[in-house]
Design a protein around this motif. Structure first.
Motif, mmCIF file in Angstrom:
data_model
loop_
_atom_site.group_PDB
_atom_site.id
_atom_site.type_symbol
_atom_site.label_atom_id
_atom_site.label_comp_id
_atom_site.label_asym_id
_atom_site.label_seq_id
_atom_site.Cartn_x
_atom_site.Cartn_y
_atom_site.Cartn_z
ATOM 1 N N ASN A 157 0.794 -1.236 0.000
ATOM 2 C CA ASN A 157 0.000 0.000 0.000
ATOM 3 C C ASN A 157 0.825 1.284 0.000
ATOM 4 O OD1 ASN A 157 -2.763 -1.292 0.542
ATOM 5 N ND2 ASN A 157 -1.499 -2.100 2.215
ATOM 6 N N LYS A 158 2.163 1.144 0.140
ATOM 7 C CA LYS A 158 3.032 2.315 0.303
ATOM 8 C C LYS A 158 2.569 3.192 1.474
ATOM 9 C CE LYS A 158 5.970 1.346 -2.897
ATOM 10 N NZ LYS A 158 5.677 -0.094 -2.922
ATOM 11 N N TYR A 159 2.081 2.511 2.520
ATOM 12 C CA TYR A 159 1.659 3.197 3.747
ATOM 13 C C TYR A 159 2.571 2.751 4.875
ATOM 14 C CZ TYR A 159 -1.265 5.115 7.458
ATOM 15 O OH TYR A 159 -1.720 5.839 8.532
ATOM 16 N N LEU A 160 3.192 3.725 5.547
ATOM 17 C CA LEU A 160 4.157 3.408 6.596
ATOM 18 C C LEU A 160 3.450 3.380 7.954
ATOM 19 C CD1 LEU A 160 7.151 2.777 6.968
ATOM 20 C CD2 LEU A 160 7.568 5.228 7.276
ATOM 21 N N LEU A 161 3.273 2.190 8.479
ATOM 22 C CA LEU A 161 2.615 2.014 9.776
ATOM 23 C C LEU A 161 3.579 2.303 10.913
ATOM 24 C CD1 LEU A 161 0.882 -1.430 9.154
ATOM 25 C CD2 LEU A 161 -0.335 0.731 9.507
ATOM 26 N N CYS A 162 3.091 2.877 11.997
ATOM 27 C CA CYS A 162 3.873 2.880 13.238
ATOM 28 C C CYS A 162 3.743 1.490 13.866
ATOM 29 C CB CYS A 162 3.376 3.979 14.186
ATOM 30 S SG CYS A 162 2.108 3.474 15.351
ATOM 31 N N PRO A 163 4.644 1.103 14.772
ATOM 32 C CA PRO A 163 4.580 -0.259 15.330
ATOM 33 C C PRO A 163 3.290 -0.534 16.104
ATOM 34 C CG PRO A 163 6.214 1.085 16.483
ATOM 35 C CD PRO A 163 5.818 1.831 15.265
ATOM 36 N N HIS A 164 2.670 0.497 16.677
ATOM 37 C CA HIS A 164 1.423 0.294 17.426
ATOM 38 C C HIS A 164 0.265 0.029 16.464
ATOM 39 C CE1 HIS A 164 4.249 2.804 19.610
ATOM 40 N NE2 HIS A 164 3.806 2.235 20.704
ATOM 41 N N SER A 165 0.217 0.818 15.384
ATOM 42 C CA SER A 165 -0.795 0.578 14.354
ATOM 43 C C SER A 165 -0.610 -0.813 13.748
ATOM 44 C CB SER A 165 -0.701 1.642 13.259
ATOM 45 O OG SER A 165 -0.671 2.943 13.816
ATOM 46 N N ALA A 166 0.650 -1.233 13.613
ATOM 47 C CA ALA A 166 0.951 -2.537 13.018
ATOM 48 C C ALA A 166 0.424 -3.688 13.872
ATOM 49 C CB ALA A 166 2.457 -2.689 12.820
ATOM 50 N N VAL A 167 0.310 -3.475 15.175
ATOM 51 C CA VAL A 167 -0.267 -4.516 16.042
ATOM 52 C C VAL A 167 -1.701 -4.807 15.598
ATOM 53 C CG1 VAL A 167 -1.034 -5.019 18.410
ATOM 54 C CG2 VAL A 167 1.232 -4.042 18.017
ATOM 55 N N ALA A 168 -2.461 -3.753 15.292
ATOM 56 C CA ALA A 168 -3.837 -3.935 14.832
ATOM 57 C C ALA A 168 -3.880 -4.544 13.428
ATOM 58 C CB ALA A 168 -4.576 -2.597 14.845
ATOM 59 N N VAL A 169 -3.047 -4.024 12.531
ATOM 60 C CA VAL A 169 -3.073 -4.507 11.146
ATOM 61 C C VAL A 169 -2.577 -5.953 11.067
ATOM 62 C CG1 VAL A 169 -2.206 -4.105 8.804
ATOM 63 C CG2 VAL A 169 -2.850 -2.170 10.247
ATOM 64 N N SER A 170 -1.692 -6.348 11.989
ATOM 65 C CA SER A 170 -1.248 -7.737 12.038
ATOM 66 C C SER A 170 -2.432 -8.678 12.253
ATOM 67 C CB SER A 170 -0.217 -7.931 13.166
ATOM 68 O OG SER A 170 0.123 -9.293 13.308
ATOM 69 N N TYR A 171 -3.337 -8.288 13.133
ATOM 70 C CA TYR A 171 -4.554 -9.101 13.345
ATOM 71 C C TYR A 171 -5.335 -9.209 12.033
ATOM 72 C CZ TYR A 171 -9.352 -10.221 14.618
ATOM 73 O OH TYR A 171 -10.592 -10.801 14.664
#
Length: 326
Positions: A227-241
């Motif tokens: 997506n060329k979207y840079l997640l922060c590590p906290h946001s990545a916790v949600a997107v990982s799910y």
């Protein structure tokens, strides 16, 4: 207005620390606490437990101990729903799944209240390896682990999610006695097994997931690649799910992942994901600024230091006010 900031020394990124310590205005008082987020919450809670002291000095907090923070976050859930619902002309209204990355459970409490108000959302709470909320939802095990684990999602490195008290109260039918008994037992023993009925209501209202650092970096890399979207590590916790679920089956409901921070504050995590940090000029400029920070060392009485600072500020404010009158 004076602002007192407590930051956990060594438990946040260099940029996060600079954002706080480079503010040199006289009304900003920054303390670097030799402890983690749970430990620095203790003197804050102790000060706010003294109601007479709070009223005398007109104190308020800006973390999610303050009810107004949770109220604002409730609006986020409604906004997310209206963005993601496929139609508002259906009866009943369609449901939307909201994935909430959290540490102290403030945003989760906001979602639970929004649910109670009738917002048709399905809540998923996503945490890092500090998984007390995950264990509580899955097993009714509201108990501390041996230690807080440092992770890439540092703002979620919390073992005492104090907003769970609000969620217990909400789901127990506003039963203050049950909630008080649970929290007093937790304070004494650091371990509570939820009553069967309360656990059933919690697991009915919320599902949960715990995410490793490896999953965080993999998610950040995948999201950038796709997506060329840079997640922060906290946001990545949600997107990982989200990624875990879509690999098993397509989502049955529209799904929204809440994103609590900018990746610009977490270059270490971005590099760990094999990506290149995009650091704004304003952030880079912090490194050349002067800093000011008063240490709160192990062995110091942090509550006394906080109270003394508040007393000193009040004395100075009264002096300024009297001078103005003269």
């Amino acid at each position: 207005m004076d602002i007192i900031v407590l930051l956990p020394k060594g438990h946040c990124t260099k940029i996060q620390e600079l954002q706080m310590t480079t503010v040199l205005r006289e009304n900003v008082h920054v303390f670097g606490v030799e402890g983690n987020s749970d430990e620095l919450d203790e003197p804050i809670k102790a000060v706010f437990a003294d109601v007479a002291f709070v009223k005398k000095h007109n104190l308020m907090s800006l973390n999610s101990i303050n009810w107004s923070r949770v109220l604002v976050q409730m609006a986020h859930h409604f906004f997310a729903y209206f963005q993601c619902a496929p139609s508002l002309d259906m009866d009943p209204l369609p449901r939307v799944e909201v994935v909430v990355p959290t540490g102290a459970a403030g945003n989760l409490a906001a979602g639970c209240i929004a649910q109670k108000m009738g917002l048709p959302i399905r809540l998923v709470v996503a945490v890092n390896r500090n998984d007390i909320i995950h264990r509580t939802v899955q097993q009714g095990d509201f108990s501390l682990s041996e230690a807080v684990e440092q992770t890439l999602a540092s703002a979620m490195d919390i073992q005492v999610p104090y907003n769970m008290e609000r969620i217990f109260w909400l789901l127990s039918g506003s039963n203050s006695q049950v909630t008080r008994a649970l929290m007093e037992q937790f304070e004494r023993t650091q371990s509570v097994s939820l009553p069967k009925e309360l656990h059933s209501k919690l697991s009915g209202a919320v599902t949960s997931e715990s995410v490793s650092d490896e999953a965080i970096t993999q998610t950040m890399a995948r999201c950038w690649e796709e997506n060329k979207y840079l997640l922060c590590p906290h946001s990545a916790v949600a997107v990982s799910y989200h990624y875990q679920q879509t690999e098993q089956q397509p989502p049955s409901l529209p799904r929204c992942c809440l994103a609590p921070a900018s990746a610009a504050k977490f270059p270490e995590a971005v590099l760990a994901a094999g990506l290149t940090p995009e650091t704004p000029a304003e952030i880079l400029a912090l490194e050349s600024k002067g800093t000011r920070c008063t240490p709160m060392r192990k062995g110091d009485d942090w509550t006394l230091m906080l109270r003394d600072t508040i007393e000193d500020i009040s004395c100075q404010q009264r002096g300024h006010f009297l001078n103005a009158l003269e």
